[in-house]
Design a protein around this motif. Structure first.
Motif, mmCIF file in Angstrom:
data_model
loop_
_atom_site.group_PDB
_atom_site.id
_atom_site.type_symbol
_atom_site.label_atom_id
_atom_site.label_comp_id
_atom_site.label_asym_id
_atom_site.label_seq_id
_atom_site.Cartn_x
_atom_site.Cartn_y
_atom_site.Cartn_z
ATOM 1 N N ILE A 44 -51.851 15.117 -31.814
ATOM 2 C CA ILE A 44 -52.231 16.088 -32.841
ATOM 3 C C ILE A 44 -51.424 15.860 -34.111
ATOM 4 O O ILE A 44 -51.947 15.931 -35.219
ATOM 5 C CB ILE A 44 -52.072 17.532 -32.325
ATOM 6 N N GLY A 45 -50.125 15.568 -33.967
ATOM 7 C CA GLY A 45 -49.285 15.326 -35.128
ATOM 8 C C GLY A 45 -49.791 14.188 -36.000
ATOM 9 O O GLY A 45 -49.773 14.268 -37.235
ATOM 10 N N ARG A 46 -50.281 13.124 -35.384
ATOM 11 C CA ARG A 46 -50.811 11.979 -36.149
ATOM 12 C C ARG A 46 -52.082 12.349 -36.923
ATOM 13 O O ARG A 46 -52.379 11.763 -37.947
ATOM 14 C CB ARG A 46 -51.101 10.805 -35.222
ATOM 15 N N GLN A 47 -52.839 13.312 -36.415
ATOM 16 C CA GLN A 47 -54.041 13.771 -37.133
ATOM 17 C C GLN A 47 -53.688 14.792 -38.202
ATOM 18 O O GLN A 47 -54.285 14.820 -39.273
ATOM 19 C CB GLN A 47 -55.030 14.393 -36.153
ATOM 20 N N LEU A 48 -52.703 15.622 -37.910
ATOM 21 C CA LEU A 48 -52.319 16.677 -38.834
ATOM 22 C C LEU A 48 -51.636 16.125 -40.083
ATOM 23 O O LEU A 48 -51.854 16.629 -41.193
ATOM 24 C CB LEU A 48 -51.398 17.667 -38.124
ATOM 25 N N THR A 49 -50.838 15.090 -39.934
ATOM 26 C CA THR A 49 -50.080 14.533 -41.062
ATOM 27 C C THR A 49 -50.973 14.147 -42.235
ATOM 28 O O THR A 49 -50.772 14.649 -43.347
ATOM 29 C CB THR A 49 -49.217 13.344 -40.593
ATOM 30 N N PRO A 50 -51.961 13.277 -42.062
ATOM 31 C CA PRO A 50 -52.788 12.914 -43.217
ATOM 32 C C PRO A 50 -53.611 14.081 -43.762
ATOM 33 O O PRO A 50 -53.867 14.163 -44.965
ATOM 34 C CB PRO A 50 -53.686 11.789 -42.705
ATOM 35 N N MET A 51 -54.009 14.993 -42.885
ATOM 36 C CA MET A 51 -54.767 16.157 -43.342
ATOM 37 C C MET A 51 -53.922 16.999 -44.302
ATOM 38 O O MET A 51 -54.391 17.416 -45.361
ATOM 39 C CB MET A 51 -55.209 17.006 -42.152
ATOM 40 N N LEU A 52 -52.664 17.223 -43.947
ATOM 41 C CA LEU A 52 -51.781 18.004 -44.816
ATOM 42 C C LEU A 52 -51.472 17.255 -46.100
ATOM 43 O O LEU A 52 -51.387 17.855 -47.178
ATOM 44 C CB LEU A 52 -50.492 18.355 -44.080
ATOM 45 N N VAL B 272 -43.912 22.911 -38.267
ATOM 46 C CA VAL B 272 -45.034 22.905 -37.330
ATOM 47 C C VAL B 272 -44.537 22.241 -36.050
ATOM 48 O O VAL B 272 -44.140 21.078 -36.061
ATOM 49 C CB VAL B 272 -46.256 22.145 -37.904
ATOM 50 N N ASN B 273 -44.539 22.988 -34.953
ATOM 51 C CA ASN B 273 -44.020 22.520 -33.683
ATOM 52 C C ASN B 273 -45.140 21.920 -32.841
ATOM 53 O O ASN B 273 -45.987 22.637 -32.322
ATOM 54 C CB ASN B 273 -43.359 23.687 -32.941
ATOM 55 N N MET B 274 -45.119 20.604 -32.687
ATOM 56 C CA MET B 274 -46.076 19.879 -31.852
ATOM 57 C C MET B 274 -45.335 19.050 -30.801
ATOM 58 O O MET B 274 -45.807 17.998 -30.390
ATOM 59 C CB MET B 274 -46.924 18.938 -32.725
ATOM 60 N N LEU B 275 -44.162 19.508 -30.384
ATOM 61 C CA LEU B 275 -43.318 18.736 -29.484
ATOM 62 C C LEU B 275 -43.966 18.532 -28.117
ATOM 63 O O LEU B 275 -44.326 19.495 -27.442
ATOM 64 C CB LEU B 275 -41.969 19.432 -29.286
ATOM 65 N N THR B 276 -44.096 17.284 -27.730
ATOM 66 C CA THR B 276 -44.550 16.912 -26.392
ATOM 67 C C THR B 276 -43.984 15.533 -26.065
ATOM 68 O O THR B 276 -43.491 14.835 -26.940
ATOM 69 C CB THR B 276 -46.091 16.827 -26.268
#
Length: 194
Positions: A12-20, A65-69
């Motif tokens: 999710i983090g890899r998708q969220l980064t460019p979106m933001l 933004v916490n996406m820790l896994t």
């Protein structure tokens, strides 16, 4: 606005980064190891409170933004407990460390992912907060599937239920403001920037 994504190397983090970034935000990724990213990446162990406080102090985010896994790329359903041990620690201790660091530095907003796949797959429709959690062995249509991936794995692959938010709606008078996480992140980050 500066956004620190803890777990930026995850799915999710890899998708969220460019979106933001497309929305004009300055994104900083927190990850255990370097990885290719369009954002600046800061390496630190989220289980190390001092390291997390240092990163948050140095990056001065407006939002965390916490996406820790730490979910392995190849899951063995027979070894879920072992394979998800680090993820569970990150979701408990890592989240606590992020919250502590956010409070110390004065971060204005903290968003955290949530999961709902632990509900018992029996029943119909989304599971409410009162629904029982999945307890393990279940009858499955084929012995081979049970042997190959275990009962939890069969249910995980074939029968997961969604989760309802009825209790929060009833007790708190809450209504979700957004139809999806994408629109929610965008709107919340825009409102914080004002």
């Amino acid at each position: 606005m500066r956004v620190l994504i803890a777990g930026a190397s995850g799915v999710i983090g890899r998708q969220l980064t460019p979106m933001l970034q497309e929305e004009g935000h300055d994104v900083v990724g927190l990850a255990r190891a370097a990885f290719p990213s369009s954002a600046r990446v800061v390496q630190a162990d989220a289980l190390d409170l001092d390291a997390v406080v240092r990163v948050v102090s140095e990056t001065r985010p407006d939002v965390i933004v916490n996406m820790l896994t730490a979910i392995p790329g190849q899951l063995d359903p027979k070894r879920f407990a072992e394979q998800l041990e680090l993820t569970n620690r990150l979701r408990i201790q890592g989240t606590s460390n992020l919250i502590t660091a956010a409070a110390e530095v004065g971060v204005r907003q903290f968003l955290s992912q949530g999961l709902a796949f632990a509900y018992d797959p029996g029943g119909e429709g989304p599971a409410s907060e009162d629904a029982p959690l999945f307890a393990g062995a279940r009858r499955v249509p084929t012995f081979l599937a049970r042997w190959a991936i275990g009962p939890w794995g069969v249910a995980f692959m074939t029968a997961l239920r969604g989760a309802a938010n009825d209790r929060a709606r009833r007790i708190l008078g809450w209504q979700p403001a957004f139809a999806s996480w994408r629109t929610g992140f965008t709107a919340e980050l825009r409102s914080t920037a004002r």
